[in-house]
Scaffold this motif. Structure first.
Motif, short mmCIF file in Angstrom:
data_model
loop_
_atom_site.label_atom_id
_atom_site.label_comp_id
_atom_site.label_asym_id
_atom_site.label_seq_id
_atom_site.Cartn_x
_atom_site.Cartn_y
_atom_site.Cartn_z
N MET A 1 0.94 -1.13 0.03
CA MET A 1 0.05 0.00 0.19
C MET A 1 0.77 1.09 0.01
SD MET A 1 -2.53 1.28 3.09
CE MET A 1 -4.02 0.18 2.72
N ASN A 2 0.30 2.31 -0.68
CA ASN A 2 0.91 3.53 -0.84
C ASN A 2 1.27 4.08 0.77
OD1 ASN A 2 1.04 6.49 -0.78
ND2 ASN A 2 0.12 6.63 -2.67
N PRO A 3 2.44 4.47 1.10
CA PRO A 3 2.90 5.03 2.30
C PRO A 3 1.78 6.07 2.77
CG PRO A 3 4.83 4.34 1.30
CD PRO A 3 3.58 4.09 0.28
N ILE A 4 1.82 6.96 1.71
CA ILE A 4 0.88 8.32 1.75
C ILE A 4 -0.58 8.03 2.29
CG2 ILE A 4 0.11 10.41 0.98
CD1 ILE A 4 2.65 10.43 -0.67
N LEU A 5 -0.97 7.01 1.59
CA LEU A 5 -2.37 6.50 1.84
C LEU A 5 -2.41 5.89 3.09
CD1 LEU A 5 -5.40 6.07 0.79
CD2 LEU A 5 -4.40 4.15 -0.46
N GLU A 58 -9.12 5.51 -4.13
CA GLU A 58 -7.83 5.14 -3.64
C GLU A 58 -8.03 4.80 -2.16
OE1 GLU A 58 -4.71 8.07 -2.80
OE2 GLU A 58 -3.37 6.83 -4.34
N ILE A 59 -9.08 5.48 -1.64
CA ILE A 59 -9.46 4.90 -0.10
C ILE A 59 -10.22 3.70 -0.13
CG2 ILE A 59 -10.74 5.55 1.83
CD1 ILE A 59 -8.59 7.27 2.16
N ARG A 60 -11.26 3.59 -1.13
CA ARG A 60 -11.99 2.43 -1.13
C ARG A 60 -11.30 1.30 -1.36
NH1 ARG A 60 -16.87 1.97 -5.36
NH2 ARG A 60 -17.85 -0.15 -4.72
N GLN A 61 -10.27 1.17 -2.06
CA GLN A 61 -9.28 0.00 -2.22
C GLN A 61 -8.28 -0.03 -1.07
OE1 GLN A 61 -9.54 -2.47 -4.04
NE2 GLN A 61 -8.13 -3.44 -3.03
N GLY A 62 -7.94 1.16 -0.59
CA GLY A 62 -6.70 1.23 0.74
C GLY A 62 -7.27 0.58 1.90
N ILE A 63 -8.64 1.00 2.13
CA ILE A 63 -9.15 0.64 3.42
C ILE A 63 -9.38 -0.95 3.37
CG2 ILE A 63 -11.71 0.86 2.87
CD1 ILE A 63 -9.83 1.63 6.21
N LYS A 64 -9.54 -1.61 2.20
CA LYS A 64 -9.72 -2.91 2.18
C LYS A 64 -8.45 -3.75 2.64
CE LYS A 64 -13.37 -2.81 -1.18
NZ LYS A 64 -14.06 -3.23 -2.61
N GLU A 65 -7.57 -3.14 2.01
CA GLU A 65 -5.95 -3.69 2.31
C GLU A 65 -5.49 -3.26 3.60
OE1 GLU A 65 -3.26 -2.08 -0.68
OE2 GLU A 65 -4.60 -2.30 -2.20
#
Length: 111
Positions: A1-5, A58-65
């Motif tokens: 995951m992107n560190p900023i995200l 980006e948040i939609r996918q990021g929160i799942k990860e």
């Protein structure tokens, strides 16, 4: 995951005692599961914050990860991942969710 995200998500969770990642917003949920989760949170009577994952792919996918959980909504209480709508509803029906939320917000009863 992107560190900023990751830092952004961690900040949202850390800075809000009750956080729901959902489709839509509490005033206008965009799916039945998000609506059910919001109804439960509203019934408990404590303030909560939300993030509309439909506004930010980006948040939609990021929160799942981040949570290692495949579905939305996702509920966090005092920095801890609780689960999705089904788990939240089960906890509410067993009388476990309200005390957890009230303790996290420092309120023995709804505000």
């Amino acid at each position: 995951m992107n560190p900023i995200l990751k830092t952004k998500i961690e900040g949202q969770i850390k800075n809000n005692k009750i956080m729901i990642y959902m489709k839509g917003n509490p005033q206008m949920p965009q799916c039945g599961f998000s609506a059910a989760a919001v109804d439960v949170l509203k019934s408990i009577g404590q303030p909560f914050e939300s993030v509309d994952v439909l506004e930010d792919p980006e948040i939609r996918q990021g929160i799942k990860e981040y949570s290692n959980w495949p579905t939305i909504p996702q509920i966090y209480v005092d920095g801890e991942f609780i689960g999705g709508c089904d788990i939240m509803l089960e906890m509410h029906q067993r009388g476990e969710l309200a005390p957890l939320i009230n303790e996290a917000t420092g309120s023995p009863e709804p505000a």
